[in-house]
Every structure is written in structure tokens, then in C-alpha cells.
Design a protein around this motif. Structure first.
Motif, mmCIF file in Angstrom:
data_model
loop_
_atom_site.group_PDB
_atom_site.id
_atom_site.type_symbol
_atom_site.label_atom_id
_atom_site.label_comp_id
_atom_site.label_asym_id
_atom_site.label_seq_id
_atom_site.Cartn_x
_atom_site.Cartn_y
_atom_site.Cartn_z
ATOM 1 N N MET A 1 1.450 -1.528 -0.097
ATOM 2 C CA MET A 1 -0.092 0.529 -0.091
ATOM 3 C C MET A 1 0.463 1.276 0.228
ATOM 4 N N VAL A 2 0.163 2.380 -0.162
ATOM 5 C CA VAL A 2 1.097 3.662 0.437
ATOM 6 C C VAL A 2 1.657 4.107 1.461
ATOM 7 N N GLU A 3 3.095 4.540 1.360
ATOM 8 C CA GLU A 3 3.327 4.330 2.398
ATOM 9 C C GLU A 3 3.364 5.256 3.743
ATOM 10 N N THR A 4 2.641 5.055 5.025
ATOM 11 C CA THR A 4 2.553 5.800 5.697
ATOM 12 C C THR A 4 3.141 5.596 7.136
ATOM 13 N N THR A 5 2.408 6.278 7.748
ATOM 14 C CA THR A 5 2.914 5.807 9.861
ATOM 15 C C THR A 5 2.158 4.173 9.992
ATOM 16 N N VAL A 6 1.277 4.638 9.483
ATOM 17 C CA VAL A 6 -0.419 3.944 9.856
ATOM 18 C C VAL A 6 0.513 2.551 9.138
ATOM 19 N N SER A 7 0.476 2.411 7.815
ATOM 20 C CA SER A 7 1.024 1.532 6.899
ATOM 21 C C SER A 7 2.154 1.024 8.075
ATOM 22 N N ARG A 8 2.805 1.369 7.691
ATOM 23 C CA ARG A 8 4.481 0.957 8.503
ATOM 24 C C ARG A 8 4.578 0.509 9.461
ATOM 25 N N VAL A 9 3.874 0.399 10.438
ATOM 26 C CA VAL A 9 3.315 -0.032 12.193
ATOM 27 C C VAL A 9 2.287 -0.981 11.849
ATOM 28 N N ALA A 10 1.691 -1.432 10.567
ATOM 29 C CA ALA A 10 0.588 -2.821 10.887
ATOM 30 C C ALA A 10 1.220 -3.666 9.767
ATOM 31 N N GLU A 11 2.341 -3.381 9.330
ATOM 32 C CA GLU A 11 3.183 -4.082 8.330
ATOM 33 C C GLU A 11 3.849 -4.531 9.592
ATOM 34 N N ALA A 12 4.927 -3.798 11.152
ATOM 35 C CA ALA A 12 5.685 -4.344 11.228
ATOM 36 C C ALA A 12 5.098 -5.350 12.135
ATOM 37 N N VAL A 13 4.017 -4.733 12.603
ATOM 38 C CA VAL A 13 2.915 -5.618 13.598
ATOM 39 C C VAL A 13 2.995 -7.131 13.175
ATOM 40 N N LEU A 14 1.748 -7.023 11.498
ATOM 41 C CA LEU A 14 1.965 -8.765 10.939
ATOM 42 C C LEU A 14 2.960 -9.190 10.973
ATOM 43 N N HIS A 15 4.239 -8.420 10.405
ATOM 44 C CA HIS A 15 5.169 -9.285 10.094
ATOM 45 C C HIS A 15 5.795 -10.578 11.324
ATOM 46 N N GLY A 16 6.086 -9.630 11.983
ATOM 47 C CA GLY A 16 6.451 -9.655 14.082
ATOM 48 C C GLY A 16 5.294 -10.989 14.158
ATOM 49 N N LEU A 17 4.200 -11.482 14.240
ATOM 50 C CA LEU A 17 2.810 -12.000 14.474
ATOM 51 C C LEU A 17 2.943 -13.567 13.378
#
Length: 307
Positions: A115-131
Motif C-alpha cells: 500500500m501507499v506508505e504511511t505511518t499507520v501502514s508501516r506500523v501495521a506491516e511491522a506488527v503483522l510481519h512480527g506475528l
């Protein structure tokens, strides 16, 4: 008919164990390298990442395909729903949920990352990646732990089985990544990355060899039932799967091919070695299932291990 049915069921389980282990291992390797690159600008890590990034896509795909074989083994959608929704803390339920969480989080992380990179998308991607990374650890750990928890299957009832399965999962996962590297070999840094991956794969194969030797030694040193299965694996009906499929094709061939081409990298030869590792990983799981015997807890009579 009973023998044939058992062979078919063992085929489903062997393919599930192989694909889930390989997919989980490929994703875990890719995820660890990806996380490391977020905190480091190492050129070597960058080269490795050019190859291991494929695990973030291929890993979930392999695990999903493995889950299809697991569903085939369960035999009906109703049994699958029972595994997921019957309140239980059993390893089977935990493992099934780990696969589901891994597939959901890894795919979601890829979608959010695109998706278009935003603060929310970066945080969501990091959390999902970690899980997804944590779930991948559970996926590759689960199979070996689950198989080793049956006291009535003496051959597999040893703490070395989880170590062997984890080593094989990581090795076959690395093999999948090296095959991916061969496919994209014309991209920047891929050839150098394949050489680094081959070095890591050699280390993983060494751990797998040591684990297999320790497993067989402990089998001969424990109960007579475990020793009988170990003898059948080494010298009996399934000796061909072990010596040809696991040892010759899955271990000796890739070590010779990969070690000989670490400096003058030949991507085709490394891909052949990786294919050998994959064949060996499948043969290992198939051979262990075929020689493992479950004994009745009442009279210690032998019964079919699975199914």
C-alpha cells in the motif's frame, strides 16, 4: 488394502510435514534477514536479502499447499472445523491455529506492504510481519514436537525429533530460496547472495546430519521397539529411502555440489543441489512415518501409526 490405505495416508502426512516445514523455514529465514536489514546496511546482508526475500511469498504459498494435504488427511471439512473450534489446548489444535495465523498474517503483511506508505501502514506491516514470524517459528517447531509426544510410538518419542525436524525445515527452506535465486539469477546481487545462502545451507545440513545420527543412536540405545524401527530404517524395507533418498541425494550430493561452487558460483549447480536437499527432506519424513510403529497401551501389540 490396509497397507495400501496406510501408504496413502502417510503420503498426505509426509507431504504436509514437508511443505509446512519448508515453507515455514523459507519464511523464517526471509523474515530474519528482512528484520536485520531494517537495522543494518551490511552489504553482505543485502546480497543475502536479494535471495531470501522470496521466502516472504514462497513460504506462505508452500504452507497453504501443505495445509491442503493436511485437510486431505483429515478426510472431511467437519473434522477440520472440529480441530479449530473444539475447545482444547492440545498440540494439534495449537499447531492448526499456528498455520492459520501464519498464513493470514504473512499475506496481510504483504498486502499492507504494497500500500501507499504511511505511518499507520508501516506500523501495521511491522506488527503483522512480527506475528507471522512468531507463527512461522511455531509451524516449524510444532511438527517435531507433536510427533515426539506419543509414548506409544517409541521410535519418535525422543527430544531429538524436534531438533531434526527444525534443522530439516530450515535446510529445505533455504533450498527453496536458492531455487528462487536461480530463477531470478540475472537480478543484481543474486549470484553473490546464492553463494552466501549455500554456505548457510551447508551449516544447516551439518546440523541435520548430526541430529539424524543422534536420533538413530538413541533409538538403538532405548527400547527394543524403537530399535526395531531404527533397524528397519537402516537395513530393512525403508533402507532405500534413507540411504539413497536422504543420505545420498539429500545430504551428500548437495554438500558436494554446494561446496565445490562457493567461489566460482554456478547458479544451475547450486539449484540442482537445492533440489537434492528438497528431495531428501521429503524422503526423510516419508521414511520416518513408514517405519514408525504405534503400540497398543494395553497389550503392546503393533497397530497402524497414522490413520
Amino acid at each position: 488394502m490396509e497397507t495400501r490405505s496406510r501408504a496413502v495416508v502417510n503420503s498426505f502426512i509426509a507431504w504436509y510435514l514437508f511443505l509446512a516445514g519448508m515453507g515455514g523455514g523459507a519464511f523464517l529465514i526471509g523474515a530474519v534477514v528482512d528484520i536485520a536489514l531494517r537495522f543494518s546496511d551490511s552489504e553482505r546482508l543485502g546480497r543475502i536479502g536479494a535471495v531470501t526475500d522470496g521466502g516472504l511469498i514462497l513460504g506462505p504459498a508452500a504452507v497453504v499447499l501443505g495445509a491442503v494435504f493436511l485437510l486431505a488427511d483429515l478426510g472431511s471439512p467437519e473434522r477440520a472445523f472440529q480441530v479449530f473450534f473444539t475447545p482444547s489446548a492440545s498440540l494439534l489444535t495449537i499447531g492448526s491455529w499456528a498455520i492459520a495465523v501464519f498464513c493470514a498474517c504473512s499475506v496481510a503483511a504483504l498486502l499492507v506492504g504494497g500500500m501507499v506508505e504511511t505511518t499507520v501502514s508501516r506500523v501495521a506491516e511491522a506488527v503483522l510481519h512480527g506475528l507471522a514470524t512468531l507463527a512461522a517459528c511455531c509451524v516449524i517447531l510444532y511438527s517435531g514436537i507433536y510427533l515426539s509426544t506419543f509414548p506409544t510410538v517409541p521410535f519418535l518419542h525422543t527430544p531429538v525429533v524436534p531438533v531434526l525436524f527444525v534443522a530439516s525445515a530450515l535446510s529445505t527452506g533455504m533450498a527453496l530460496l536458492m531455487i528462487f535465486g536461480f530463477v531470478i539469477r540475472d537480478h543484481e546481487d543474486v549470484l553473490e547472495g546464492m553463494a552466501d545462502c549455500a554456505r548457510m545451507d551447508l551449516a544447516l545440513i551439518a546440523v541435520e546430519v548430526v541430529s539424524l545420527c543422534a536420533f538413530l543412536w538413541l533409538s538403538f540405545d532405548s527400547s527394543s521397539q524403537a530399535a526395531d524401527s531404527a533397524y528397519a530404517l537402516l537395513f530393512g524395507e525403508q533402507a532405500g529411502l534413507l540411504w539413497l533418498g536422504v543420505v545420498a541425494v539429500g545430504m551428500a550430493a548437495p554438500v558436494a555440489l554446494e561446496a565445490a561452487h562457493l567461489r566460482g558460483v554456478d547458479p544451475f549447480v547450486l539449484a540442482i543441489g537445492a533440489g537434492c536437499v528438497s528431495v531428501g527432506g521429503l524422503c526423510l519424513r516419508y521414511a520416518l512415518l513408514l517405519v514408525a510403529v504405534r503400540y497398543s497401551a494395553v497389550d503392546m501389540s503393533a497397530v497402524a501409526f497414522w490413520g
